[in-house]
Design an enzyme around this catalytic site. Structure first.
Site, mmCIF file in Angstrom:
data_model
loop_
_atom_site.group_PDB
_atom_site.id
_atom_site.type_symbol
_atom_site.label_atom_id
_atom_site.label_comp_id
_atom_site.label_asym_id
_atom_site.label_seq_id
_atom_site.Cartn_x
_atom_site.Cartn_y
_atom_site.Cartn_z
ATOM 1 N N GLU A 75 0.713 -0.804 0.361
ATOM 2 C CA GLU A 75 0.066 -0.348 -0.334
ATOM 3 C C GLU A 75 0.755 1.393 0.192
ATOM 4 O O GLU A 75 0.249 1.908 0.985
ATOM 5 C CB GLU A 75 -1.014 0.145 1.303
ATOM 6 C CG GLU A 75 -2.045 -1.433 1.276
ATOM 7 C CD GLU A 75 -2.690 -0.870 2.181
ATOM 8 O OE1 GLU A 75 -2.599 -0.354 2.990
ATOM 9 O OE2 GLU A 75 -3.199 -2.412 2.732
ATOM 10 N N ASN B 28 2.669 -5.450 -2.833
ATOM 11 C CA ASN B 28 0.372 -5.948 -2.718
ATOM 12 C C ASN B 28 0.111 -4.732 -2.570
ATOM 13 O O ASN B 28 0.370 -3.565 -1.275
ATOM 14 C CB ASN B 28 0.822 -6.703 -1.538
ATOM 15 C CG ASN B 28 0.056 -7.196 -1.554
ATOM 16 O OD1 ASN B 28 -1.140 -7.762 -2.156
ATOM 17 N ND2 ASN B 28 -0.773 -6.668 -0.072
ATOM 18 N N HIS C 138 -9.963 -6.534 -1.953
ATOM 19 C CA HIS C 138 -10.896 -6.782 -0.796
ATOM 20 C C HIS C 138 -11.960 -5.435 -1.700
ATOM 21 O O HIS C 138 -12.381 -4.498 -1.430
ATOM 22 C CB HIS C 138 -10.418 -5.809 0.297
ATOM 23 C CG HIS C 138 -9.118 -6.466 0.983
ATOM 24 N ND1 HIS C 138 -9.533 -7.518 1.767
ATOM 25 C CD2 HIS C 138 -8.483 -5.976 1.257
ATOM 26 C CE1 HIS C 138 -8.652 -8.142 2.596
ATOM 27 N NE2 HIS C 138 -7.451 -6.465 2.061
ATOM 28 N N GLU D 72 -5.958 -10.876 -1.542
ATOM 29 C CA GLU D 72 -6.657 -11.079 0.429
ATOM 30 C C GLU D 72 -7.882 -10.690 -0.369
ATOM 31 O O GLU D 72 -8.161 -10.594 0.413
ATOM 32 C CB GLU D 72 -6.028 -9.845 0.394
ATOM 33 C CG GLU D 72 -4.438 -9.327 1.627
ATOM 34 C CD GLU D 72 -3.972 -8.002 2.319
ATOM 35 O OE1 GLU D 72 -5.085 -7.346 2.817
ATOM 36 O OE2 GLU D 72 -3.351 -8.449 2.267
ATOM 37 N N ASP E 165 -11.561 -11.487 -0.597
ATOM 38 C CA ASP E 165 -12.701 -10.721 0.215
ATOM 39 C C ASP E 165 -13.679 -9.840 -0.077
ATOM 40 O O ASP E 165 -13.004 -9.625 -1.018
ATOM 41 C CB ASP E 165 -12.236 -10.664 1.718
ATOM 42 C CG ASP E 165 -11.643 -9.847 1.975
ATOM 43 O OD1 ASP E 165 -12.074 -9.039 1.835
ATOM 44 O OD2 ASP E 165 -11.647 -9.767 3.444
HETATM 45 O O1 LIG Z 1 -6.012 -8.626 11.963
HETATM 46 C C1 LIG Z 1 -6.669 -7.829 10.508
HETATM 47 C C2 LIG Z 1 -6.087 -7.858 9.685
HETATM 48 O O2 LIG Z 1 -6.616 -8.958 8.900
HETATM 49 C C3 LIG Z 1 -5.345 -6.960 8.122
HETATM 50 O O3 LIG Z 1 -5.194 -7.353 7.263
HETATM 51 C C4 LIG Z 1 -5.354 -6.260 6.472
HETATM 52 C C5 LIG Z 1 -6.313 -5.879 5.840
HETATM 53 O O4 LIG Z 1 -6.294 -5.764 4.442
HETATM 54 C C6 LIG Z 1 -5.306 -5.062 3.874
HETATM 55 O O5 LIG Z 1 -5.253 -3.418 4.428
HETATM 56 C C7 LIG Z 1 -6.564 -3.029 3.884
HETATM 57 C C8 LIG Z 1 -7.065 -2.805 2.287
HETATM 58 O O6 LIG Z 1 -8.087 -2.203 2.475
HETATM 59 C C9 LIG Z 1 -8.058 -0.933 2.689
HETATM 60 O O7 LIG Z 1 -9.197 -0.366 2.812
HETATM 61 C C10 LIG Z 1 -9.964 -0.411 1.594
HETATM 62 C C11 LIG Z 1 -10.465 1.172 1.315
HETATM 63 O O8 LIG Z 1 -11.040 0.978 -0.312
HETATM 64 C C12 LIG Z 1 -11.731 0.275 -0.656
HETATM 65 O O9 LIG Z 1 -12.567 0.904 -1.476
HETATM 66 C C13 LIG Z 1 -12.101 -0.976 0.077
HETATM 67 O O10 LIG Z 1 -12.722 -1.457 0.215
HETATM 68 C C14 LIG Z 1 -11.108 -0.813 1.777
HETATM 69 O O11 LIG Z 1 -9.997 -2.533 1.361
HETATM 70 C C15 LIG Z 1 -7.597 -0.357 4.481
HETATM 71 O O12 LIG Z 1 -7.673 0.587 4.919
HETATM 72 C C16 LIG Z 1 -6.462 -1.924 4.281
HETATM 73 O O13 LIG Z 1 -5.993 -1.747 5.671
HETATM 74 C C17 LIG Z 1 -3.641 -5.139 4.303
HETATM 75 O O14 LIG Z 1 -2.494 -5.567 3.686
HETATM 76 C C18 LIG Z 1 -3.698 -6.407 5.389
HETATM 77 O O15 LIG Z 1 -2.825 -6.474 5.960
HETATM 78 O O16 LIG Z 1 -4.890 -5.910 9.516
HETATM 79 C C19 LIG Z 1 -5.744 -5.317 10.492
HETATM 80 C C20 LIG Z 1 -6.233 -6.207 11.690
HETATM 81 O O17 LIG Z 1 -6.759 -5.709 12.115
#
Ligand SMILES: O[C@@H]1[C@@H](O)[C@H](O[C@@H]2CO[C@@H](O[C@@H]3CO[C@@H](O[C@@H]4CO[C@@H](O)[C@H](O)[C@H]4O)[C@H](O)[C@H]3O)[C@H](O)[C@H]2O)OC[C@H]1O
Length: 401
Positions: free
Chosen positions: A152, A193, A229, A259, A261
């Site tokens: 990111e 990533n 995501h 990742e 989901d």
């Molecule tokens: O226990 C959890 C972990 O599972 C968590 O892992 C991270 C989750 O995803 C990755 O970082 C996130 C990716 O999505 C971003 O939000 C996006 C905002 O734009 C939207 O369009 C999109 O749909 C969303 O997914 C989050 O802001 C990111 O944090 C990261 O690579 C994993 O490591 O981490 C937090 C723990 O509590």
């Protein structure tokens, strides 16, 4: 009404490429992929039924630590490294014979305060970053199929995120991170990533720019991880995803969904679960269609332990297994994309879906989806499909054959 199993058996007898009874990983390998995998985290490993399914290598040939290898976990204070949690998951993968995707080395989030609030110069932060990467990658040397070296680094418009590394080192932190990781474990695949790079646009273009930057620097970059995501009903189409994957692989790197989901606004409905299945199917199918897409990782497999509800208020049910570890329609969608067919286990419902030819010679042809063996935990109503319908939760399905 002809029972679905009669149809499946009849088709199997004339369709030699059917993979009868394959799980997600087995079906993915049959399609030429290296793995189908899941993220996991240390707290949930005490849940025996959860662990049993995670360790089922028919479904999962790879696992990824969701938190255990992040900077705050692995180097909580400067030059003091902690590998206990990460080792638990690395050892689990080794015991199960699963690949390990390692996540992540340089990320703006989940940094310990000594990094995020430290008093840095260009030279001191560069040294701290290189020291972190060298120690962590060396510790796991030979165990990681791949490392998410940088996570990111981009804003939504494709410009660099103004994180602590960019502030003190500039864009050079990216190629330096890749070069440092490569020196510590030359055999690990090294990935950039990010999220929202799964279809064409400024951010995807920015990620392609990072690939070229690292390559021009002369450092090794093996792949781009597309987090994926997604949101039910807003997931990019299969063709949009395929076009986007091709833009990355044209640069000479692999791609992977890292990742995946697909969340929904709760409560779930039959319509949302059906759309979710379609969205999963389209995404996995895009990977299947690209020879350099090496695999798909879901960001945990069950709604019981998904990160989504704690991050996105009012949303959830993003995984292919529900909170009772029962397979949802999404499982059938993924399996359909992988060309798999059904099996029934004693503990969970398994859907029957295959995509294959209808010609007797077994080549070319039309997709033939076979939906739904109703029955098993979570299903009520007509659990044999005899009436052509079955019920999951409060919703009736009519796809049974
Ligand atoms: O226990 C959890 C972990 O599972 C968590 O892992 C991270 C989750 O995803 C990755 O970082 C996130 C990716 O999505 C971003 O939000 C996006 C905002 O734009 C939207 O369009 C999109 O749909 C969303 O997914 C989050 O802001 C990111 O944090 C990261 O690579 C994993 O490591 O981490 C937090 C723990 O509590």
């Amino acid at each position: 009404m002809v029972h679905f199993s009669t149809i499946a058996l009849a088709l199997a007898s004339v369709l030699p490429q059917l993979t009868r009874g394959a799980g997600l990983h087995t079906a993915a390998v049959a399609k030429g992929k290296l793995y189908f995998g899941s993220a996991t985290d240390n707290p949930e490993l005490t849940d025996a039924p959860y662990l049993a399914q995670l360790s089922n290598t028919d479904d999962f040939g790879q696992i990824t630590p969701g938190n255990a290898q992040k900077w705050d976990a692995s180097e909580p204070s400067q030059n003091t490294f902690s590998y206990t949690k990460g080792d638990v998951i690395a050892n689990l993968a080794a015991t199960n014979g699963q690949k390990l995707r390692c996540h992540t080395l340089v990320w703006y989030s989940q940094l310990p305060s000594w990094v995020s609030s430290g008093s840095w110069t260009n030279a001191t932060l560069l040294a701290a970053m290189k020291n972190h990467i060298t120690n962590v990658v060396t510790h796991y040397k030979g165990k990681c199929y791949a490392w998410d070296v940088a996570n990111e680094a981009l804003n939504e418009d494709g410009t660099y995120r103004n994180n602590i590394f960019y502030q003190y080192i500039g864009e050079a932190y990216l190629p330096i991170a890749f070069a440092t990781a490569a020196a510590a474990d030359p055999d690990a695949k090294l990935y950039y990533n990010d999220y929202n790079i799964e279809s064409a646009g400024s951010k995807s273009t920015g990620a392609q720019r990072i690939v070229k930057l690292v390559q021009q620097y002369g450092a090794k970059i093996d792949g781009v991880g597309l987090q994926a995501h997604f949101i039910v009903g807003s997931t990019p189409s299969q063709s949009a995803q395929a076009t986007n994957l091709a833009a990355f692989t044209a640069l000479g790197v692999d791609v992977a969904y890292t990742e995946l989901d697909i969340r929904m606004t709760l409560p779930s409905t039959a319509a949302l679960l059906t759309q979710q299945s379609t969205d999963y199917q389209n995404t996995v199918a895009a990977c299947v269609a690209n020879a350099k897409c090496v695999g798909v990782t879901i960001w945990d497999y069950t709604d019981k332990y998904s990160w989504v509800p704690s991050t996105f208020s009012g949303q959830g049910d993003a995984c292919p297994w529900d909170a009772n570890l029962v397979k949802k329609p999404a499982y059938a969608g993924i399996l359909a994309a992988l060309g798999g067919t059904a099996s029934t286990t004693s503990t969970t419902t398994t859907f029957v879906t295959t995509t294959t030819t209808a010609s007797s010679g077994g080549t070319g042809g039309t997709a033939v989806p076979l939906y739904g063996q109703c029955g098993g935990s979570g299903w009520t109503g007509s659990t044999t499909c005899a009436s052509g319908t079955c019920k999951y939760g409060s919703e009736w399905y009519s796809q049974c054959m």
